[in-house]
Design an enzyme around this catalytic site. Structure first.
Site, PDB file in Angstrom:
ATOM      1  N   ASN A   8      47.295  46.690  35.648  1.00 55.53           N
ATOM      2  CA  ASN A   8      46.724  46.579  36.992  1.00 55.53           C
ATOM      3  C   ASN A   8      47.060  45.191  37.522  1.00 55.53           C
ATOM      4  OD1 ASN A   8      45.209  46.426  39.280  1.00 55.53           O
ATOM      5  ND2 ASN A   8      43.213  46.567  38.273  1.00 55.53           N
ATOM      6  N   LYS A  10      46.601  43.934  40.390  1.00 51.87           N
ATOM      7  CA  LYS A  10      45.642  43.436  41.386  1.00 51.87           C
ATOM      8  C   LYS A  10      46.411  42.810  42.571  1.00 51.87           C
ATOM      9  CE  LYS A  10      42.282  43.093  37.700  1.00 51.87           C
ATOM     10  NZ  LYS A  10      41.110  42.457  37.127  1.00 51.87           N
ATOM     11  N   HIS A  94      37.362  50.690  40.576  1.00 52.79           N
ATOM     12  CA  HIS A  94      37.413  49.422  39.836  1.00 52.79           C
ATOM     13  C   HIS A  94      36.211  48.562  40.217  1.00 52.79           C
ATOM     14  CE1 HIS A  94      38.753  45.557  38.348  1.00 52.79           C
ATOM     15  NE2 HIS A  94      39.607  46.221  37.586  1.00 52.79           N
ATOM     16  N   GLU A  96      35.946  45.542  40.856  1.00 51.18           N
ATOM     17  CA  GLU A  96      36.202  44.619  41.971  1.00 51.18           C
ATOM     18  C   GLU A  96      36.074  45.338  43.311  1.00 51.18           C
ATOM     19  OE1 GLU A  96      39.966  43.243  40.471  1.00 51.18           O
ATOM     20  OE2 GLU A  96      38.920  42.234  38.836  1.00 51.18           O
ATOM     21  N   GLU A 166      35.517  49.484  31.561  1.00 51.17           N
ATOM     22  CA  GLU A 166      35.787  48.067  31.789  1.00 51.17           C
ATOM     23  C   GLU A 166      34.461  47.327  31.961  1.00 51.17           C
ATOM     24  OE1 GLU A 166      40.071  47.474  33.416  1.00 51.17           O
ATOM     25  OE2 GLU A 166      38.696  47.631  35.093  1.00 51.17           O
ATOM     26  N   GLY A 172      38.672  39.420  33.266  1.00 50.99           N
ATOM     27  CA  GLY A 172      39.165  38.115  33.725  1.00 50.99           C
ATOM     28  C   GLY A 172      38.406  36.935  33.161  1.00 50.99           C
ATOM     29  N   SER A 211      40.019  41.649  29.501  1.00 45.74           N
ATOM     30  CA  SER A 211      40.605  40.616  28.637  1.00 45.74           C
ATOM     31  C   SER A 211      41.315  41.196  27.416  1.00 45.74           C
ATOM     32  CB  SER A 211      39.542  39.583  28.227  1.00 45.74           C
ATOM     33  OG  SER A 211      39.014  38.944  29.373  1.00 45.74           O
TER      34      SER A 211
HETATM   35  P1  13P Z   1      41.723  41.408  32.746  1.00 46.53           P
HETATM   36  O1  13P Z   1      42.629  42.058  31.713  1.00 46.53           O
HETATM   37  O2  13P Z   1      42.382  40.306  33.509  1.00 46.53           O
HETATM   38  O3  13P Z   1      40.413  41.024  32.132  1.00 46.53           O
HETATM   39  O4  13P Z   1      41.406  42.541  33.834  1.00 46.53           O
HETATM   40  C1  13P Z   1      41.048  43.809  33.416  1.00 46.53           C
HETATM   41  C2  13P Z   1      41.036  44.706  34.597  1.00 46.53           C
HETATM   42  O5  13P Z   1      40.242  44.545  35.503  1.00 46.53           O
HETATM   43  C3  13P Z   1      42.029  45.791  34.649  1.00 46.53           C
HETATM   44  O6  13P Z   1      41.749  46.683  35.660  1.00 46.53           O
END
Ligand code: 13P
Length: 253
Positions: A8, A10, A94, A96, A166, A172, A211
């Site tokens: 992903n 982003k 997601h 976010e 997740e 992150g 992560s």
């Molecule tokens: P990270 O791997 O940067 O923690 O992000 C995970 C994520 O949100 C994948 O959709």
């Protein structure tokens, strides 16, 4: 059961950066039996991503979609638009999107329906926040998310879905769920699927996200109910992402 590794991206990478990363991943991702590799670049680059990945082991996913087929929704992208490009998967719900754009499980459920109607595989994201885990509510929170977004699907529809767990506190942050925490939640999700949809539960890929990196991917993918990963930061560098793909190819199931 296939193992799936999805990057992903982003809101990262411009035009040139997208092309360079796509080409490096496509070059390095040798077809491995039972492993599916997906990349999700930003909307403006999906068309070229589909073209560049043609004939390789890499497939293209979108990061989001709108629930309506068309209409006056400035700035949005519909499922038929994605389908017309040849995009085969789409991330939905997601954390976010939920946090910064106010997406509720009800809207996420509508997006799921639109994708399933169009034959695009939804990658449905769920996961608890830190305070919910600290309060011991994580399993109840995820069960509620699953119920609201997936509860009304038919068994045939459910068979098309990929689920990504997740935990918000792991995204992150560098704080990965331990393999034991991931396995416990994935077993909980599998049990919920079994209870609501029966035997098809065994065929639904459950991805871990938060992560995930080369250092922990092998241990996570070795868990019996972890069928791959949804990768954020570590998907932005080809060698790092390919190391995670490699770990998936060596998972014991
Ligand atoms: P990270 O791997 O940067 O923690 O992000 C995970 C994520 O949100 C994948 O959709």
């Amino acid at each position: 059961m296939r193992t799936l590794v999805a990057g992903n991206w982003k809101m990262h990478k411009d035009n040139a950066g997208t092309n360079a990363l796509l080409d490096a991943i496509c070059k390095g991702a040798a077809p491995a039996p039972g492993v599916e590799v997906l990349v999700a670049p930003a909307f403006p680059f999906l068309a070229q991503a589909v073209q560049r990945c043609k004939g390789t082991a890499v497939h293209v996913a979108a990061q989001n979609c709108h629930e309506a087929a068309q209409g006056a929704f400035t700035g949005e992208v519909s499922v038929p638009m994605l389908g017309s490009l040849g995009v085969g998967h789409c991330i939905v719900g997601h954390s976010e999107r939920r946090l910064y754009f106010g997406e509720t499980d009800r809207v996420v459920g509508q997006k799921m329906s639109a994708l399933l109607h169009a034959g695009i595989v939804p990658i449905y994201c769920c996961g608890e926040r830190k305070e919910e885990r600290l309060a011991g509510e994580h399993e109840a929170v995820v069960a509620r998310q699953l119920e609201e977004a997936l509860g009304a699907l038919t068994t045939e529809q459910m068979a098309q879905v990929v689920i990504a767990y997740e935990p918000v506190w792991a995204i992150g942050t560098g704080l990965t769920a331990t393999a034991q925490q991931a396995q416990e939640m994935h077993a909980h999700v599998r049990a919920w699927l079994q209870g609501n949809f029966g035997a098809v539960a065994r065929r639904i890929p459950l991805l871990y996200g938060g992560s995930c990196k080369p250092e922990n991917a092998a241990e996570l993918f070795a868990c019996p109910d972890v069928n791959g990963g949804l990768i954020g930061g570590a998907a932005l560098d080809a060698a790092t992402f390919l190391a995670i793909v490699h770990a998936a190819g060596h998972a014991p199931h």
